[in-house]
Design a protein around this motif. Sequence first.
Motif, PDB file in Angstrom:
ATOM      1  N   GLN A 140       0.816  -1.212   0.000  1.00  0.00           N
ATOM      2  CA  GLN A 140       0.000   0.000   0.000  1.00  0.00           C
ATOM      3  C   GLN A 140       0.850   1.263   0.000  1.00  0.00           C
ATOM      4  OE1 GLN A 140      -2.217  -0.650   3.608  1.00  0.00           O
ATOM      5  NE2 GLN A 140      -0.722   0.407   4.893  1.00  0.00           N
ATOM      6  N   ASP A 141       2.173   1.108  -0.020  1.00  0.00           N
ATOM      7  CA  ASP A 141       3.060   2.260  -0.085  1.00  0.00           C
ATOM      8  C   ASP A 141       4.433   1.797  -0.550  1.00  0.00           C
ATOM      9  OD1 ASP A 141       5.098   4.277   1.156  1.00  0.00           O
ATOM     10  OD2 ASP A 141       3.177   5.304   1.165  1.00  0.00           O
ATOM     11  N   ALA A 142       5.045   2.568  -1.448  1.00  0.00           N
ATOM     12  CA  ALA A 142       6.315   2.145  -2.044  1.00  0.00           C
ATOM     13  C   ALA A 142       7.512   2.351  -1.130  1.00  0.00           C
ATOM     14  CB  ALA A 142       6.548   2.893  -3.358  1.00  0.00           C
ATOM     15  N   ASN A 143       7.398   3.226  -0.130  1.00  0.00           N
ATOM     16  CA  ASN A 143       8.557   3.592   0.677  1.00  0.00           C
ATOM     17  C   ASN A 143       8.450   3.229   2.155  1.00  0.00           C
ATOM     18  OD1 ASN A 143      10.115   4.952  -1.444  1.00  0.00           O
ATOM     19  ND2 ASN A 143       8.485   6.474  -1.419  1.00  0.00           N
ATOM     20  N   CYS A 144       7.253   3.064   2.661  1.00  0.00           N
ATOM     21  CA  CYS A 144       7.084   2.742   4.080  1.00  0.00           C
ATOM     22  C   CYS A 144       7.522   1.312   4.384  1.00  0.00           C
ATOM     23  CB  CYS A 144       5.627   2.920   4.501  1.00  0.00           C
ATOM     24  SG  CYS A 144       5.110   4.636   4.667  1.00  0.00           S
ATOM     25  N   GLY A 145       7.829   1.061   5.654  1.00  0.00           N
ATOM     26  CA  GLY A 145       8.171  -0.274   6.095  1.00  0.00           C
ATOM     27  C   GLY A 145       6.959  -0.986   6.672  1.00  0.00           C
ATOM     28  N   ASN A 146       6.999  -2.302   6.615  1.00  0.00           N
ATOM     29  CA  ASN A 146       5.923  -3.130   7.166  1.00  0.00           C
ATOM     30  C   ASN A 146       6.057  -3.182   8.692  1.00  0.00           C
ATOM     31  OD1 ASN A 146       4.016  -5.036   7.820  1.00  0.00           O
ATOM     32  ND2 ASN A 146       4.940  -6.699   6.638  1.00  0.00           N
ATOM     33  N   THR A 147       5.199  -2.465   9.387  1.00  0.00           N
ATOM     34  CA  THR A 147       5.323  -2.375  10.848  1.00  0.00           C
ATOM     35  C   THR A 147       4.999  -3.694  11.544  1.00  0.00           C
ATOM     36  OG1 THR A 147       3.060  -1.487  10.960  1.00  0.00           O
ATOM     37  CG2 THR A 147       4.883   0.098  10.915  1.00  0.00           C
ATOM     38  N   LEU A 148       4.378  -4.645  10.860  1.00  0.00           N
ATOM     39  CA  LEU A 148       4.143  -5.960  11.466  1.00  0.00           C
ATOM     40  C   LEU A 148       5.452  -6.712  11.665  1.00  0.00           C
ATOM     41  CD1 LEU A 148       0.914  -7.206   9.634  1.00  0.00           C
ATOM     42  CD2 LEU A 148       1.107  -6.165  11.905  1.00  0.00           C
ATOM     43  N   LEU A 149       6.532  -6.235  11.030  1.00  0.00           N
ATOM     44  CA  LEU A 149       7.848  -6.842  11.216  1.00  0.00           C
ATOM     45  C   LEU A 149       8.548  -6.334  12.473  1.00  0.00           C
ATOM     46  CD1 LEU A 149       9.265  -6.779   7.565  1.00  0.00           C
ATOM     47  CD2 LEU A 149       8.414  -8.759   8.826  1.00  0.00           C
ATOM     48  N   ILE A 150       7.991  -5.318  13.116  1.00  0.00           N
ATOM     49  CA  ILE A 150       8.602  -4.779  14.331  1.00  0.00           C
ATOM     50  C   ILE A 150       8.569  -5.841  15.431  1.00  0.00           C
ATOM     51  CG2 ILE A 150       8.335  -3.073  16.181  1.00  0.00           C
ATOM     52  CD1 ILE A 150       7.285  -1.114  14.089  1.00  0.00           C
ATOM     53  N   SER A 151       9.705  -6.048  16.069  1.00  0.00           N
ATOM     54  CA  SER A 151       9.815  -7.023  17.153  1.00  0.00           C
ATOM     55  C   SER A 151       9.313  -6.416  18.457  1.00  0.00           C
ATOM     56  CB  SER A 151      11.273  -7.474  17.304  1.00  0.00           C
ATOM     57  OG  SER A 151      11.470  -8.147  18.529  1.00  0.00           O
ATOM     58  N   GLY A 293      17.705  -6.152  -1.690  1.00  0.00           N
ATOM     59  CA  GLY A 293      16.292  -5.825  -1.602  1.00  0.00           C
ATOM     60  C   GLY A 293      15.553  -6.106  -2.894  1.00  0.00           C
ATOM     61  N   ASP A 294      14.294  -5.757  -2.896  1.00  0.00           N
ATOM     62  CA  ASP A 294      13.432  -6.047  -4.038  1.00  0.00           C
ATOM     63  C   ASP A 294      12.469  -4.878  -4.239  1.00  0.00           C
ATOM     64  OD1 ASP A 294      12.054  -7.285  -6.070  1.00  0.00           O
ATOM     65  OD2 ASP A 294      11.700  -9.151  -4.990  1.00  0.00           O
ATOM     66  N   MET A 295      12.331  -4.433  -5.475  1.00  0.00           N
ATOM     67  CA  MET A 295      11.470  -3.289  -5.782  1.00  0.00           C
ATOM     68  C   MET A 295      10.539  -3.641  -6.940  1.00  0.00           C
ATOM     69  SD  MET A 295      12.502   0.480  -7.232  1.00  0.00           S
ATOM     70  CE  MET A 295      13.433   0.994  -5.785  1.00  0.00           C
ATOM     71  N   PRO A 296       9.258  -3.792  -6.676  1.00  0.00           N
ATOM     72  CA  PRO A 296       8.318  -3.972  -7.794  1.00  0.00           C
ATOM     73  C   PRO A 296       8.338  -2.724  -8.676  1.00  0.00           C
ATOM     74  CG  PRO A 296       7.278  -4.492  -5.676  1.00  0.00           C
ATOM     75  CD  PRO A 296       8.584  -3.829  -5.377  1.00  0.00           C
ATOM     76  N   ILE A 297       8.342  -2.900  -9.979  1.00  0.00           N
ATOM     77  CA  ILE A 297       8.413  -1.737 -10.859  1.00  0.00           C
ATOM     78  C   ILE A 297       7.174  -0.863 -10.724  1.00  0.00           C
ATOM     79  CG2 ILE A 297       7.436  -2.950 -12.859  1.00  0.00           C
ATOM     80  CD1 ILE A 297       9.360  -1.289 -14.621  1.00  0.00           C
ATOM     81  N   TYR A 298       6.007  -1.473 -10.456  1.00  0.00           N
ATOM     82  CA  TYR A 298       4.764  -0.715 -10.347  1.00  0.00           C
ATOM     83  C   TYR A 298       4.316  -0.611  -8.893  1.00  0.00           C
ATOM     84  CZ  TYR A 298       4.541  -1.448 -15.406  1.00  0.00           C
ATOM     85  OH  TYR A 298       4.829  -1.461 -16.751  1.00  0.00           O
ATOM     86  N   VAL A 299       3.415   0.326  -8.636  1.00  0.00           N
ATOM     87  CA  VAL A 299       2.837   0.498  -7.302  1.00  0.00           C
ATOM     88  C   VAL A 299       1.325   0.369  -7.407  1.00  0.00           C
ATOM     89  CG1 VAL A 299       4.706   1.977  -6.494  1.00  0.00           C
ATOM     90  CG2 VAL A 299       2.718   3.018  -7.575  1.00  0.00           C
ATOM     91  N   GLY A 300       0.680   0.071  -6.286  1.00  0.00           N
ATOM     92  CA  GLY A 300      -0.758  -0.093  -6.272  1.00  0.00           C
ATOM     93  C   GLY A 300      -1.490   1.229  -6.438  1.00  0.00           C
ATOM     94  N   ASP A 305       1.416   6.922  -3.038  1.00  0.00           N
ATOM     95  CA  ASP A 305       2.258   7.210  -4.197  1.00  0.00           C
ATOM     96  C   ASP A 305       1.444   7.768  -5.353  1.00  0.00           C
ATOM     97  OD1 ASP A 305       4.751   5.855  -3.081  1.00  0.00           O
ATOM     98  OD2 ASP A 305       3.278   4.244  -3.008  1.00  0.00           O
ATOM     99  N   VAL A 306       0.299   7.149  -5.637  1.00  0.00           N
ATOM    100  CA  VAL A 306      -0.528   7.592  -6.762  1.00  0.00           C
ATOM    101  C   VAL A 306      -1.354   8.814  -6.359  1.00  0.00           C
ATOM    102  CG1 VAL A 306      -2.313   6.915  -8.403  1.00  0.00           C
ATOM    103  CG2 VAL A 306      -0.616   5.239  -7.666  1.00  0.00           C
TER     104      VAL A 306
END
Length: 423
Positions: A140-151, A293-300, A305-306
């Motif tokens: 849902q965002d090209a630059n934010c981090g997935n906060t569910l990964l926070i320990s 890392g990995d970057m999808p060329i497109y965003v949702g 972003d859009v």
Amino acid sequence: MAISSFLSLMLAPPSPKLYSYSSLSSTCFKPKPTTSSSFPCQFQNGNVSTLFASTVGVGEDLPVDYGEWFPKPDPENRRRAGVLLHPTSFRGPHGIGDLGDEAFRFIDWLHEAGCSVWQVLPLVPPGRMANEDGSPYSGQDANCGNTLLISLEELVKDGLLMKEELPKPVDADRVNYSAVADLKDPLITKAAERLILSEGELKSQLEAFRRDPNISGWLEDAAYFAAIDDSLNTFSWYDWPEPIKNRHLAALEEIYQSKKDFIDKFIAQQFLFQRQWRKVRKYAQMKGISIMGDMPIYVGYHSADVWANRKHFSLNRNGFPLLVSGVPPDAFSETGQLWGSPLYDWKAMEKDGFSWWICRIRRAQDLYDEFRIDHFRGFAGFWAVSSEAKVAMVGRWKVGPGKSIFDAFSRAVGKINLIAEDL
């Protein structure tokens, strides 16, 4: 762009062989018209270039150091081994892998196994509104981090949670993202609230993170978008009220005043993700492990972003996509693959100096040591499908930005450790 596996062995292409006939000029093997001729033989791989200025005849002596003429190894082109493993696949105490102890144990294992690369999938927050089931390729965002990964355990170490507040361990073979969100989101929010109200070094780091010019631009848009999304129960931003949809200043000011607490907590949570990820990355670098890392060329479409950069996308005046992404019929599908992401308006982007992409590249460099771009061939030519189409086979190929976008990257950020996916 489906995920075939969360765990696979990755081997980078081998470097040029030390002994390779192809690395010698073909002139070395052509018959000579006389018994005394030049010997213009040189290595062609760029590492060694030796050209005799004098004439050496067939059968005559070569220089005494001839036996030591080998290409010098380039450490950047060495053969490497690594593992693709997304952090969600670690063993985690709360139904999902995270950036806690297991991440550091995995880095230790990579080091001991002689690996030098850890490849991850996109670290972006997965979309939660369209049944993406946690896919990082539907972020849902090209630059934010997935906060569910926070320990949560790391938050205890930071003094932002108490050990007694942690939930009981959850034993699961697969990640149930909605259940994990219900379990972790309230605690991560509570940690963010305590951070905001705190004083000291950690709070100073949060303020510096918020002011960072390489972060503040996309972070503010993402925070506003999330705040509005939290208030309005709509499928996409296209259905938002016109003043908000069109980013009228008065409407955005009203959102800031009414959702200031939400915005502050959103930013604090992104800081906590950034803090934990940087700690993991620093440890990996210390162990000689490069994070790819990995970057999808497109965003949702339903993304900050859009919404915040409409002029850079192929949208109509009302903000609805004109053309969407996909690929034509291939071995995977007789009707092609309809991805549905809005396509870029490459002419508008080039006129703006590709500023949106440069911001995205800088963010990738902030997170990774190197990264690949998914569907890299889209920069040369991309498949465009009408947004009204039901299948991808009715699209057509269009010319991408080509070399011009990479020239812009080079001017703006310099060298990029980039992997081009060959699909």
